[in-house]
Motif scaffolding. Sequence first.
Motif, short mmCIF file in Angstrom:
data_model
loop_
_atom_site.label_atom_id
_atom_site.label_comp_id
_atom_site.label_asym_id
_atom_site.label_seq_id
_atom_site.Cartn_x
_atom_site.Cartn_y
_atom_site.Cartn_z
N ASN A 28 0.87 -1.09 -0.22
CA ASN A 28 -0.12 -0.20 -0.06
C ASN A 28 0.95 1.15 0.05
OD1 ASN A 28 1.07 0.23 2.71
ND2 ASN A 28 -0.85 -0.02 3.57
N GLY A 29 2.11 1.04 0.07
CA GLY A 29 3.18 2.43 -0.11
C GLY A 29 3.24 2.97 1.32
N GLN A 30 2.81 2.59 2.18
CA GLN A 30 2.85 3.10 3.51
C GLN A 30 4.08 3.05 4.22
OE1 GLN A 30 -0.31 1.69 6.13
NE2 GLN A 30 0.16 2.85 8.03
N VAL A 31 4.92 2.15 3.84
CA VAL A 31 6.22 1.75 4.55
C VAL A 31 7.08 1.81 3.31
CG1 VAL A 31 7.54 0.26 5.91
CG2 VAL A 31 5.34 0.70 6.35
N ARG A 32 8.22 2.61 3.12
CA ARG A 32 9.24 2.70 2.40
C ARG A 32 10.66 2.64 2.88
NH1 ARG A 32 6.96 3.91 -2.79
NH2 ARG A 32 4.69 4.54 -2.34
N GLY A 33 11.60 2.00 2.14
CA GLY A 33 12.87 2.09 2.70
C GLY A 33 13.89 2.37 1.12
N CYS A 34 15.08 2.67 1.42
CA CYS A 34 16.02 3.15 0.48
C CYS A 34 17.45 3.28 1.06
CB CYS A 34 15.75 4.40 -0.67
SG CYS A 34 15.90 5.78 0.17
N TYR A 35 18.57 3.12 0.28
CA TYR A 35 19.86 3.44 0.86
C TYR A 35 20.34 4.98 -0.01
CZ TYR A 35 20.85 -1.54 1.83
OH TYR A 35 20.69 -2.94 2.57
N LEU A 36 19.34 5.69 -0.35
CA LEU A 36 20.06 6.91 -0.57
C LEU A 36 19.78 7.84 0.14
CD1 LEU A 36 21.08 8.60 -3.15
CD2 LEU A 36 18.96 8.82 -4.02
N HIS A 37 20.99 8.47 0.97
CA HIS A 37 21.03 9.75 1.68
C HIS A 37 20.60 10.93 0.97
CE1 HIS A 37 22.13 7.26 5.28
NE2 HIS A 37 22.86 6.79 4.54
N GLY A 38 20.23 12.00 1.55
CA GLY A 38 20.32 13.36 0.92
C GLY A 38 18.96 13.48 0.11
N LEU A 39 18.18 12.69 0.17
CA LEU A 39 16.58 12.92 -0.70
C LEU A 39 16.06 14.36 -0.38
CD1 LEU A 39 15.12 9.27 -0.51
CD2 LEU A 39 16.03 10.37 -2.75
N PHE A 40 15.96 14.51 0.86
CA PHE A 40 15.25 15.92 1.26
C PHE A 40 15.92 16.98 1.04
CE2 PHE A 40 13.04 12.38 4.05
CZ PHE A 40 11.89 12.40 3.46
N SER A 41 17.27 17.05 0.62
CA SER A 41 17.87 18.38 0.53
C SER A 41 17.37 18.81 -0.87
CB SER A 41 19.28 18.07 0.21
OG SER A 41 19.97 17.56 1.48
N GLN A 42 16.54 17.94 -1.57
CA GLN A 42 15.90 18.34 -2.88
C GLN A 42 14.60 18.81 -2.84
OE1 GLN A 42 18.60 17.47 -5.09
NE2 GLN A 42 19.40 16.53 -3.23
N ASP A 43 14.45 20.27 -2.96
CA ASP A 43 13.23 20.80 -2.54
C ASP A 43 11.83 20.63 -3.19
OD1 ASP A 43 14.83 22.59 -0.73
OD2 ASP A 43 15.34 23.95 -2.78
N ALA A 44 12.12 20.24 -4.50
CA ALA A 44 10.89 19.53 -5.22
C ALA A 44 10.39 18.21 -4.79
CB ALA A 44 11.19 19.48 -6.69
N PHE A 45 11.44 17.45 -4.47
CA PHE A 45 10.97 16.19 -3.86
C PHE A 45 10.28 16.28 -2.61
CE2 PHE A 45 12.26 12.67 -1.03
CZ PHE A 45 11.68 11.53 -1.83
N ARG A 46 11.34 17.04 -1.54
CA ARG A 46 10.63 17.10 -0.23
C ARG A 46 9.20 17.70 -0.36
NH1 ARG A 46 14.18 20.41 0.98
NH2 ARG A 46 12.97 22.30 1.02
N ARG A 47 9.00 18.42 -1.09
CA ARG A 47 7.55 19.29 -0.82
C ARG A 47 6.65 18.26 -1.55
NH1 ARG A 47 10.01 24.23 -2.22
NH2 ARG A 47 10.19 23.72 -4.43
#
Length: 487
Positions: free
Chosen positions: A418-437
């Motif tokens: 259902n997409g409620q739980v996610r995981g990944c190895y990539l650090h720094g995702l939320f530094s990208q403004d568009a992705f974070r929003r």
Amino acid sequence: MAKAIMIQGAGSNVGKSMLVAGIARAMVRRGLSVAPFKPQNMSNNAAVTADGGEIGRAQALQARACGLEPMVDMNPVLLKPESDVGAQVIVQGARYATLKARDYAKAKPQLMTAVLDSFHRLAAQHDLVIVEGAGSPAEINLRAGDIANMGFAEAASVPVVLAGDIDRGGVIAQLVGTHAVLPKSDRDRIKGFLINKFRGDVTLFDDGLAEIAKRTGWTSVGVCPWFADAWKLPAEDVMDISSSRTGDIKVAAPRLNRIANFDDLDPLAADPSISVDIVEAGRPLPADATLVLIPGSKSTIADLAHFRAQGWDIDLAAHIRRGGAVLGICGGYQMLGTQIIDADGIEGQVGQFEGLGHLDVVTEMKPEKRLAQTTGTSRLTGDKVEGYEIHIGETTGPDRKRAWLDVQGRSEGAASPNGQVRGCYLHGLFSQDAFRRSFFEQLGAQISDMNYDEDVDLALDALADHVEQTLDLDAVLEMAETVHSNS
């Protein structure tokens, strides 16, 4: 020829990293080519360089202040604690060994060669190298074989400015006491001192400055008031993030014993619409969290046991039943799976360990560490992402079919059906403004339109203004001495 100056502290956490970043940016604005350098750092919050090496995140921020890409020579020895008595030793970006404290003490003289090589390579490329010490030179029991403070300063013939932290109280004793315990040769290497983190009217400390100067013979280069915008800059210590509780959107992050590479929290803590709650041991995960973010860990299996010991596994299951979102990054991703297999005892104990079971994936620990700067696209939002990977272990399983990132031509991450739980190895995702929003919009939350990278640079400029206006940087530059060749 390059010049160098070293900022040492009369204790730990006196603000050396911030002072070096501010002074470096100020000197760059004066037209100098500047590089940061820390002979030895101890931190599990590492940055990955373009050539796949590791350095302390504080040196990456200082490099940014200098307008440079991070390089392994900026922090040639990085200690990453793995237990209460031992640490992984990274030398010039690569794993050297895992050593207990006593064995590391024996190895330090051998590491001085790498430290000096890195220092001289930097000095050959820049006008000024600003060196940061570690801990305090007053720990004279550690002086033999030292590579972090006076041992390095002596070997490289670098003069020192000693910083004291008045916010803790007893700053006169910090500085005068350091003078009293140092041997004369080390004492004479200190050319000046400064007071950091002052609150209130700095003129009230004029008599204090005079007393320190009289008792030590060192020159005062000023009093640096408390820098209120320090929270806007990436934190080296996870405790520096915990005070960010301003917004209505709550992100809860359990403070793991060996929490590592928690810089994923920095852009969230900087966002005025988000409150980051670092959940300490003994506290439950908050029931009103929008997102539970399980960060990276230097010792995933041990931290998984710690997670359960706090009852956070029960809290997390309740959060998911309420419809709450979960994101695990790196070690947190591994914990969310059904099983972690460590056949070689890479993290200490050989065995198969039951995960939290919220993602249908299995992680197998392997000795090879993946270190890479990475770019890609989010399948979840369509936004471009970039960051870095720093992990051991390979994760496979059915939920990998719902990978939600495309990076470097491969799929990355996993998601529950259902997409409620996610995981990944990539650090720094939320530094990208568009992705974070976009990410928070999919959780039904509207966050600010903050430009994170721009705000960090503005904060560095404000820090440079702060030190330029309050410290005698002309005197600091005058105290710097020419670096002699390493021949």
